[in-house]
Design a protein around this motif. Sequence first.
Motif, PDB file in Angstrom:
ATOM      1  N   GLU A 122       0.813  -1.213   0.000  1.00  0.00           N
ATOM      2  CA  GLU A 122       0.000   0.000   0.000  1.00  0.00           C
ATOM      3  C   GLU A 122       0.846   1.263   0.000  1.00  0.00           C
ATOM      4  N   LEU A 123       2.144   1.045   0.033  1.00  0.00           N
ATOM      5  CA  LEU A 123       3.053   2.178   0.179  1.00  0.00           C
ATOM      6  C   LEU A 123       3.268   2.916  -1.142  1.00  0.00           C
ATOM      7  N   GLU A 124       3.065   4.226  -1.111  1.00  0.00           N
ATOM      8  CA  GLU A 124       3.411   5.045  -2.268  1.00  0.00           C
ATOM      9  C   GLU A 124       4.794   5.625  -2.056  1.00  0.00           C
ATOM     10  N   GLU A 125       5.457   5.904  -3.142  1.00  0.00           N
ATOM     11  CA  GLU A 125       6.840   6.327  -3.048  1.00  0.00           C
ATOM     12  C   GLU A 125       7.071   7.656  -3.760  1.00  0.00           C
ATOM     13  N   VAL A 126       7.870   8.508  -3.140  1.00  0.00           N
ATOM     14  CA  VAL A 126       8.271   9.769  -3.749  1.00  0.00           C
ATOM     15  C   VAL A 126       9.746   9.650  -4.104  1.00  0.00           C
ATOM     16  N   ALA A 142       7.365  17.309   1.707  1.00  0.00           N
ATOM     17  CA  ALA A 142       6.096  17.596   2.391  1.00  0.00           C
ATOM     18  C   ALA A 142       5.043  16.555   2.029  1.00  0.00           C
ATOM     19  N   ASP A 143       4.997  16.194   0.764  1.00  0.00           N
ATOM     20  CA  ASP A 143       4.041  15.189   0.293  1.00  0.00           C
ATOM     21  C   ASP A 143       4.270  13.861   1.021  1.00  0.00           C
ATOM     22  N   ALA A 144       5.539  13.454   1.107  1.00  0.00           N
ATOM     23  CA  ALA A 144       5.871  12.191   1.763  1.00  0.00           C
ATOM     24  C   ALA A 144       5.522  12.234   3.250  1.00  0.00           C
ATOM     25  N   LEU A 145       5.907  13.326   3.887  1.00  0.00           N
ATOM     26  CA  LEU A 145       5.719  13.472   5.333  1.00  0.00           C
ATOM     27  C   LEU A 145       4.237  13.509   5.708  1.00  0.00           C
ATOM     28  N   LEU A 146       3.472  14.281   4.976  1.00  0.00           N
ATOM     29  CA  LEU A 146       2.076  14.499   5.358  1.00  0.00           C
ATOM     30  C   LEU A 146       1.119  13.475   4.778  1.00  0.00           C
ATOM     31  N   ASN A 147       1.513  12.826   3.697  1.00  0.00           N
ATOM     32  CA  ASN A 147       0.642  11.821   3.103  1.00  0.00           C
ATOM     33  C   ASN A 147       1.143  10.398   3.335  1.00  0.00           C
ATOM     34  N   GLY A 148       2.149  10.260   4.180  1.00  0.00           N
ATOM     35  CA  GLY A 148       2.635   8.933   4.553  1.00  0.00           C
ATOM     36  C   GLY A 148       3.243   8.139   3.422  1.00  0.00           C
TER      37      GLY A 148
END
Length: 153
Positions: A28-32, A78-84
Amino acid sequence: MGRRQMWRKVSSIPQITYFKPAGIRMAELEEVKLLIEEAEAIRLKDLEGMEQEECARRMNISRSTFSRLLDSARKKIADALLNGKAIRIEGGNFEMATRRFRCLEGHEWEVPFETMISTPPEVCPKCDTPSIMPLFPAGIHRGGHGRRTGGRR
Ligand SMILES: [Zn+2]
């Protein structure tokens, strides 16, 4: 052509290149994907607290390019931090401040950034063999480069 302007000078590559939020299954993990030069922009500006002008000079790019790089880096983090999401640091159009090379015979030497972008080495300075390769820090994969291999995918 403008290709040379795309080379960003990077003097430090993070030791840890993958960050994963706790409690999320891999499936379920999305990656930046944070480019090496974006990580460098964050390092210079936010960690070392340099002025943008100085950061741009250090990376051998214009101030507006640096500004775009920094915005992009901050947005991704920010996207990674706040959207997990996980963060993977890799790739980009960068050249190290100095690059270490090794030839087939095992000779090693260093080439400064300015030489790398103008006249990258073709043979070993000690034994003249053309069988040389750049040494990358462990775990670093570059992308979008394509000088020798011709074009990007
Ligand atoms: Zn050699």
